[in-house]
Design a protein around this motif. Structure first.
Motif, PDB file in Angstrom:
ATOM      1  N   MET A   1       0.826  -1.203   0.000  1.00  0.00           N
ATOM      2  CA  MET A   1       0.000   0.000   0.000  1.00  0.00           C
ATOM      3  C   MET A   1       0.865   1.259   0.000  1.00  0.00           C
ATOM      4  SD  MET A   1      -3.020  -1.115   2.677  1.00  0.00           S
ATOM      5  CE  MET A   1      -3.784   0.497   2.616  1.00  0.00           C
ATOM      6  N   TYR A   2       1.938   1.224   0.799  1.00  0.00           N
ATOM      7  CA  TYR A   2       2.846   2.376   0.853  1.00  0.00           C
ATOM      8  C   TYR A   2       3.475   2.620  -0.517  1.00  0.00           C
ATOM      9  CZ  TYR A   2       7.169   4.904   2.009  1.00  0.00           C
ATOM     10  OH  TYR A   2       8.202   5.800   2.031  1.00  0.00           O
ATOM     11  N   ALA A   3       3.966   1.555  -1.146  1.00  0.00           N
ATOM     12  CA  ALA A   3       4.614   1.701  -2.449  1.00  0.00           C
ATOM     13  C   ALA A   3       3.625   2.156  -3.512  1.00  0.00           C
ATOM     14  CB  ALA A   3       5.260   0.371  -2.852  1.00  0.00           C
ATOM     15  N   ALA A   4       2.403   1.608  -3.476  1.00  0.00           N
ATOM     16  CA  ALA A   4       1.393   1.993  -4.458  1.00  0.00           C
ATOM     17  C   ALA A   4       1.003   3.454  -4.285  1.00  0.00           C
ATOM     18  CB  ALA A   4       0.176   1.089  -4.327  1.00  0.00           C
ATOM     19  N   ARG A   5       0.827   3.868  -3.032  1.00  0.00           N
ATOM     20  CA  ARG A   5       0.489   5.278  -2.770  1.00  0.00           C
ATOM     21  C   ARG A   5       1.583   6.195  -3.284  1.00  0.00           C
ATOM     22  NH1 ARG A   5       0.825   8.179   2.174  1.00  0.00           N
ATOM     23  NH2 ARG A   5       2.890   7.229   2.329  1.00  0.00           N
ATOM     24  N   ASN A   6       2.837   5.883  -2.970  1.00  0.00           N
ATOM     25  CA  ASN A   6       3.941   6.740  -3.389  1.00  0.00           C
ATOM     26  C   ASN A   6       4.056   6.803  -4.908  1.00  0.00           C
ATOM     27  OD1 ASN A   6       4.450   7.150  -0.721  1.00  0.00           O
ATOM     28  ND2 ASN A   6       6.413   6.074  -0.681  1.00  0.00           N
ATOM     29  N   ALA A   7       3.867   5.670  -5.575  1.00  0.00           N
ATOM     30  CA  ALA A   7       3.941   5.654  -7.034  1.00  0.00           C
ATOM     31  C   ALA A   7       2.849   6.532  -7.637  1.00  0.00           C
ATOM     32  CB  ALA A   7       3.825   4.225  -7.545  1.00  0.00           C
ATOM     33  N   THR A   8       1.657   6.452  -7.063  1.00  0.00           N
ATOM     34  CA  THR A   8       0.539   7.254  -7.558  1.00  0.00           C
ATOM     35  C   THR A   8       0.791   8.740  -7.329  1.00  0.00           C
ATOM     36  OG1 THR A   8      -0.999   5.444  -7.144  1.00  0.00           O
ATOM     37  CG2 THR A   8      -1.945   7.633  -7.372  1.00  0.00           C
ATOM     38  N   VAL A   9       1.315   9.076  -6.159  1.00  0.00           N
ATOM     39  CA  VAL A   9       1.634  10.481  -5.858  1.00  0.00           C
ATOM     40  C   VAL A   9       2.680  11.009  -6.826  1.00  0.00           C
ATOM     41  CG1 VAL A   9       2.752  11.985  -4.170  1.00  0.00           C
ATOM     42  CG2 VAL A   9       0.951  10.422  -3.445  1.00  0.00           C
ATOM     43  N   GLY A  10       3.741  10.243  -7.030  1.00  0.00           N
ATOM     44  CA  GLY A  10       4.787  10.680  -7.950  1.00  0.00           C
ATOM     45  C   GLY A  10       4.260  10.897  -9.346  1.00  0.00           C
ATOM     46  N   GLU A  11       3.435   9.961  -9.813  1.00  0.00           N
ATOM     47  CA  GLU A  11       2.844  10.096 -11.143  1.00  0.00           C
ATOM     48  C   GLU A  11       1.943  11.326 -11.215  1.00  0.00           C
ATOM     49  OE1 GLU A  11      -0.175   7.609 -14.116  1.00  0.00           O
ATOM     50  OE2 GLU A  11       0.686   6.642 -12.328  1.00  0.00           O
ATOM     51  N   GLY A  12       1.127  11.526 -10.180  1.00  0.00           N
ATOM     52  CA  GLY A  12       0.213  12.666 -10.181  1.00  0.00           C
ATOM     53  C   GLY A  12       0.930  13.994 -10.166  1.00  0.00           C
ATOM     54  N   LEU A  13       1.953  14.125  -9.332  1.00  0.00           N
ATOM     55  CA  LEU A  13       2.707  15.376  -9.273  1.00  0.00           C
ATOM     56  C   LEU A  13       3.372  15.679 -10.611  1.00  0.00           C
ATOM     57  CD1 LEU A  13       4.350  15.064  -5.744  1.00  0.00           C
ATOM     58  CD2 LEU A  13       2.715  16.815  -6.450  1.00  0.00           C
ATOM     59  N   ARG A  14       3.963  14.660 -11.210  1.00  0.00           N
ATOM     60  CA  ARG A  14       4.677  14.882 -12.472  1.00  0.00           C
ATOM     61  C   ARG A  14       3.721  15.108 -13.638  1.00  0.00           C
ATOM     62  NH1 ARG A  14       7.996  11.140  -9.512  1.00  0.00           N
ATOM     63  NH2 ARG A  14      10.076  12.066  -9.214  1.00  0.00           N
ATOM     64  N   ASP A  15       2.510  14.594 -13.517  1.00  0.00           N
ATOM     65  CA  ASP A  15       1.518  14.792 -14.564  1.00  0.00           C
ATOM     66  C   ASP A  15       0.838  16.144 -14.455  1.00  0.00           C
ATOM     67  OD1 ASP A  15      -0.230  14.031 -16.745  1.00  0.00           O
ATOM     68  OD2 ASP A  15      -1.792  13.668 -15.256  1.00  0.00           O
ATOM     69  N   LEU A  16       0.397  16.504 -13.239  1.00  0.00           N
ATOM     70  CA  LEU A  16      -0.376  17.728 -13.055  1.00  0.00           C
ATOM     71  C   LEU A  16       0.495  18.971 -12.876  1.00  0.00           C
ATOM     72  CD1 LEU A  16      -3.255  16.505 -10.714  1.00  0.00           C
ATOM     73  CD2 LEU A  16      -3.451  17.192 -13.103  1.00  0.00           C
TER      74      LEU A  16
END
Length: 202
Positions: A1-16
């Motif tokens: 869950m920690y890794a999935a959350r961090n991956a999603t955050v990283g993707e979102g920040l770099r996308d938005l």
């Protein structure tokens, strides 16, 4: 869950907001210095965030985690004030609805409150003299405004610790892109979600 959350955050920040990522990563060490300097007594959510691994392999996500910890410090402080005034979560949601100008009962219902809990909260707030015909009136809104100002006052400690120059750098990064995230929330969840990111409507 920690890794999935961090991956999603990283993707979102770099996308938005790709334009802030380098600057945010550059503040990582100063943000964590500030997190480590803040007291955790009575602030369980903050303490939990601080205890987690810090995503050292991704400076952008690591910086976001530090910001999240500081946001939790504010949240714990806010809930400490609510607890000191014997206001529970449903009552807090009703007060926040009225203060923000949200639809009646939207916040507590969005967080799972049922009819019985809403009725009990309205009754308790009514005993304080803050309710008229099932609606929080000006005195209740005035208390909610005081609560925000007192939270701000107590949480200035975070920004003093972070330092003036760091704070200006941070704000210069995040303030110009904030509306992008609100627009994304509107498109994916609706116009009322994440009230902390929105201006008051009254």
């Amino acid at each position: 869950m920690y890794a999935a959350r961090n991956a999603t955050v990283g993707e979102g920040l770099r996308d938005l907001a790709p334009d802030i990522c380098d600057g945010l990563a550059g503040l990582r060490d100063e943000l964590w210095r500030t997190v480590d300097a803040m007291p955790s007594s009575g602030r369980v959510l903050f303490a939990a965030h601080r205890a987690w691994p810090r995503a050292d392999d991704d400076p952008v996500v690591s910086a976001w985690l530090a910001v999240t910890a500081l946001r939790a410090w504010r949240g714990d402080t806010h809930w400490g004030l609510l607890s000191a005034h014997a206001i529970d979560g449903v009552e807090a949601g009703l007060l926040h609805d009225a203060w923000m100008g949200y639809p009646k009962e939207w916040i507590p219902r969005s967080r799972g409150a049922n009819d019985e809990q809403i009725a009990a909260a309205l009754s308790t707030l009514g005993e304080r003299g803050w309710i008229t015909d099932g609606v929080v009136h000006a005195i209740g809104i005035e208390f909610r405004q005081w609560l925000e100002e007192e939270t701000n006052r107590l949480c200035a400690r975070c920004w003093h610790t972070f330092g003036h120059d760091n704070t200006v750098r941070f704000l210069s990064l995040v303030e110009p892109v904030g509306q992008r995230f609100v627009d994304h929330i509107d498109a994916t969840a609706g116009p009322n979600w994440m009230p902390a990111a929105r201006p008051r409507r009254i």
